[in-house]
Write a protein that holds these residues in place. Structure first.
Motif, PDB file in Angstrom:
ATOM      1  N   PRO A 163       6.157 -11.857   1.854  1.00 49.75           N
ATOM      2  CA  PRO A 163       7.105 -12.557   0.966  1.00 49.75           C
ATOM      3  C   PRO A 163       8.524 -12.580   1.522  1.00 49.75           C
ATOM      4  O   PRO A 163       9.242 -13.562   1.336  1.00 49.75           O
ATOM      5  CB  PRO A 163       7.011 -11.760  -0.340  1.00 49.75           C
ATOM      6  N   SER A 164       8.944 -11.510   2.179  1.00 50.16           N
ATOM      7  CA  SER A 164      10.269 -11.454   2.792  1.00 50.16           C
ATOM      8  C   SER A 164      10.272 -10.358   3.844  1.00 50.16           C
ATOM      9  O   SER A 164       9.359  -9.517   3.889  1.00 50.16           O
ATOM     10  CB  SER A 164      11.362 -11.191   1.743  1.00 50.16           C
ATOM     11  N   GLU A 165      11.283 -10.377   4.702  1.00 51.25           N
ATOM     12  CA  GLU A 165      11.461  -9.298   5.676  1.00 51.25           C
ATOM     13  C   GLU A 165      12.007  -8.078   4.950  1.00 51.25           C
ATOM     14  O   GLU A 165      13.073  -8.132   4.339  1.00 51.25           O
ATOM     15  CB  GLU A 165      12.428  -9.729   6.770  1.00 51.25           C
ATOM     16  N   SER A 166      11.287  -6.982   5.026  1.00 54.46           N
ATOM     17  CA  SER A 166      11.696  -5.764   4.348  1.00 54.46           C
ATOM     18  C   SER A 166      11.233  -4.567   5.167  1.00 54.46           C
ATOM     19  O   SER A 166      10.426  -4.691   6.100  1.00 54.46           O
ATOM     20  CB  SER A 166      11.106  -5.701   2.937  1.00 54.46           C
ATOM     21  N   THR A 167      11.749  -3.394   4.789  1.00 53.75           N
ATOM     22  CA  THR A 167      11.318  -2.166   5.460  1.00 53.75           C
ATOM     23  C   THR A 167       9.827  -1.941   5.259  1.00 53.75           C
ATOM     24  O   THR A 167       9.113  -1.531   6.181  1.00 53.75           O
ATOM     25  CB  THR A 167      12.118  -0.973   4.912  1.00 53.75           C
ATOM     26  N   HIS A 168       9.333  -2.213   4.040  1.00 52.61           N
ATOM     27  CA  HIS A 168       7.904  -2.049   3.761  1.00 52.61           C
ATOM     28  C   HIS A 168       7.068  -2.955   4.653  1.00 52.61           C
ATOM     29  O   HIS A 168       6.017  -2.548   5.178  1.00 52.61           O
ATOM     30  CB  HIS A 168       7.642  -2.361   2.285  1.00 52.61           C
ATOM     31  N   ALA A 169       7.514  -4.210   4.860  1.00 48.97           N
ATOM     32  CA  ALA A 169       6.752  -5.145   5.687  1.00 48.97           C
ATOM     33  C   ALA A 169       6.688  -4.681   7.140  1.00 48.97           C
ATOM     34  O   ALA A 169       5.630  -4.750   7.786  1.00 48.97           O
ATOM     35  CB  ALA A 169       7.374  -6.538   5.599  1.00 48.97           C
ATOM     36  N   TYR A 170       7.804  -4.183   7.685  1.00 49.75           N
ATOM     37  CA  TYR A 170       7.809  -3.749   9.081  1.00 49.75           C
ATOM     38  C   TYR A 170       7.054  -2.433   9.265  1.00 49.75           C
ATOM     39  O   TYR A 170       6.417  -2.221  10.306  1.00 49.75           O
ATOM     40  CB  TYR A 170       9.244  -3.608   9.572  1.00 49.75           C
ATOM     41  N   LEU A 171       7.102  -1.535   8.289  1.00 51.43           N
ATOM     42  CA  LEU A 171       6.318  -0.307   8.394  1.00 51.43           C
ATOM     43  C   LEU A 171       4.827  -0.614   8.311  1.00 51.43           C
ATOM     44  O   LEU A 171       4.020   0.015   9.012  1.00 51.43           O
ATOM     45  CB  LEU A 171       6.731   0.664   7.287  1.00 51.43           C
ATOM     46  N   ASN A 172       4.453  -1.559   7.472  1.00 46.79           N
ATOM     47  CA  ASN A 172       3.058  -1.978   7.401  1.00 46.79           C
ATOM     48  C   ASN A 172       2.624  -2.613   8.722  1.00 46.79           C
ATOM     49  O   ASN A 172       1.501  -2.372   9.204  1.00 46.79           O
ATOM     50  CB  ASN A 172       2.884  -2.971   6.251  1.00 46.79           C
ATOM     51  N   ALA A 173       3.519  -3.414   9.323  1.00 47.00           N
ATOM     52  CA  ALA A 173       3.202  -4.015  10.624  1.00 47.00           C
ATOM     53  C   ALA A 173       3.042  -2.945  11.698  1.00 47.00           C
ATOM     54  O   ALA A 173       2.139  -3.016  12.537  1.00 47.00           O
ATOM     55  CB  ALA A 173       4.301  -5.003  11.017  1.00 47.00           C
TER      56      ALA A 173
END
Length: 441
Positions: free
Chosen positions: A176-186
């Motif tokens: 949905p957006s660039e976030s800390t959660h998204a990059y940690l999941n990546a």
């Protein structure tokens, strides 16, 4: 006659006059002696006309039929109107049996005004940098907020990990957006699939680094990289991490059109579509590393440790009742055997919020058991410039939906229509008449 034929005529005339040998004339014209003999014979029989090409003004024997050209252009107009010649040729070859070269299609599209020829190649404003020799030595990461589904779904961001040595896209996912959660999941998914890279190259956003020189506490992403012993490198300009920037330029053209043809209409379907699309993309655009050795280190820890490093860590302090607060909830430590551990009073505890939403408490290396006293509460976090666009768009969609369902002022629901007194009296009399049916208490 062309200029080339004029020069040829001068040499042939010298040969006919006997002033130049046929062997020397062949060297001057760059032809074999047999071809010079044919030209001399044609000049003696037909004169100057014998040296003029007989194919001038006639269509080539390899000319493509007009019906075939019109058929291909009709397919381009109907299905690939906004495609470039290279991409259109690939789809025409795989879907419609197009067997001609890309430059032929480019010429047809320019003549039909379906494509505008570029005036010239852009000059490089930045000096090129040599690629790293091995796969996994340097991974460039970034996200691209874009209308990936062309209005069929809300705008979202594509998180991409690109290898510097080969330009292979090793990870891509819509968020949905660039976030800390998204990059940690990546990062969690990347290490599970490929191993631990040597270094990660990113921009200077607050997700990846802090700009206060007196704040030495790392960000959540920096702390995760330190746990995996991955070097974190930040670029000063977008051009410095040109590999991932050019990948986005390619995907915003090719991936958008591929999802349109496949009927993808939301980012969940898009993530499933990416699995197969990246294989074709890497086959088409990836290069071979100078060194065949893989620089990724295999992850030798447990899955619990991997999840711990990729979680968001927050520090809290236990009170005298062995209770801490986190996101509006109180966490009470559960002690084994019923005896409270008063030695932990006032101790600092790490609260790890995992990617799946679960919470783990640790004191040092010890995992603490707990129970939650309060009901979960939804607390909104401050938005940065990467998540602001998504939240603003969601608020605008919500406002538009609520406005669409609001009744207008002239709606019958908003008209005041009082009941006449006679009707109220009649209803009251009916209730009194039926009161005997109500049993007494």
């Amino acid at each position: 006659m062309s200029q080339k034929e004029v020069e040829r005529l001068k040499v042939i005339q010298l040969i006919v006059e006997g002033r130049v040998l046929q062997r020397d004339g062949a060297l001057r014209l760059g032809l074999c002696v047999r071809q010079v003999k044919r030209l001399v014979r044609a000049y003696r029989e037909q004169g100057v006309q014998g040296l003029v090409s007989q194919q001038r003004g006639k269509p080539s024997n390899r000319c493509i039929e007009d019906t075939e050209r019109m058929r291909i252009l009709s397919l381009v107009r109907d299905h690939y109107a906004d495609f470039g010649p290279t991409l259109a040729a690939e789809y025409l070859h795989s879907q419609h049996g197009f067997s001609h070269c890309v430059e032929t299609l480019r010429k047809w599209m320019i003549e039909a005004k379906l494509w505008r020829a570029k005036t010239g190649r852009k000059k490089r404003a930045h000096p090129p940098r040599l690629r790293r020799p091995r796969l996994g030595e340097l991974i460039q990461i970034d996200g691209s907020p874009h209308d990936w589904f062309e209005g069929r779904a809300a705008r979202c961001s594509l998180i991409v990990f690109v290898d510097d040595a080969t330009s292979r896209v090793l990870y891509a996912r819509f968020e949905p957006s660039e976030s800390t959660h998204a990059y940690l999941n990546a990062l969690h998914t990347y290490i599970s699939r490929h191993g631990v890279p040597a270094a990660i190259y990113s921009d200077r956003h607050s997700i990846f680094t802090k700009h206060d020189p007196e704040d030495f506490v790392p960000t959540q992403f920096e702390r995760a990289l330190q746990g995996f012993e991955i070097e974190s490198i930040q670029a000063l300009t977008p051009q410095a991490k040109g590999r991932v920037e050019r990948v986005f330029q390619t995907l915003q053209d090719r991936l958008v059109k591929a999802m349109r043809l496949a009927g993808i209409s939301d980012w969940i379907q898009g993530n499933a579509f990416l699995e197969g699309y990246l294989l074709k993309h890497n086959t088409r655009f990836a290069t071979t590393a100078h060194n065949e050795e893989d620089a990724h280190r295999p992850w030798e820890g447990s899955q619990e440790d991997l999840a711990w490093h990729c979680a968001q860590h927050h520090q809290r302090k236990l009170d005298k009742n062995l209770v801490l607060s986190f996101r509006g909830q109180r966490y009470i430590l559960q002690t084994e055997g019923g005896s409270p551990r008063y030695a932990l009073q006032g101790s600092k505890v790490i609260v790890a919020e995992h990617l799946d939403g679960s919470v783990t408490l640790r004191h040092g290396r010890e995992t603490l058991s707990y129970r939650v006293f309060d009901a979960p509460q939804k607390i909104k976090e401050a938005a940065d410039d990467k998540s602001l666009e998504a939240r603003a768009q969601a608020a605008a969609d919500k406002a538009a939906m609520s406005k669409a369902h609001r009744p207008p002022p002239h709606h019958p629901w908003k008209k005041w229509n009082p009941t006449p007194r006679a009707q109220i009296a009649k209803q009251a009399q009916w209730i009194r008449d039926k009161s005997y049916l109500v049993p007494s208490s």
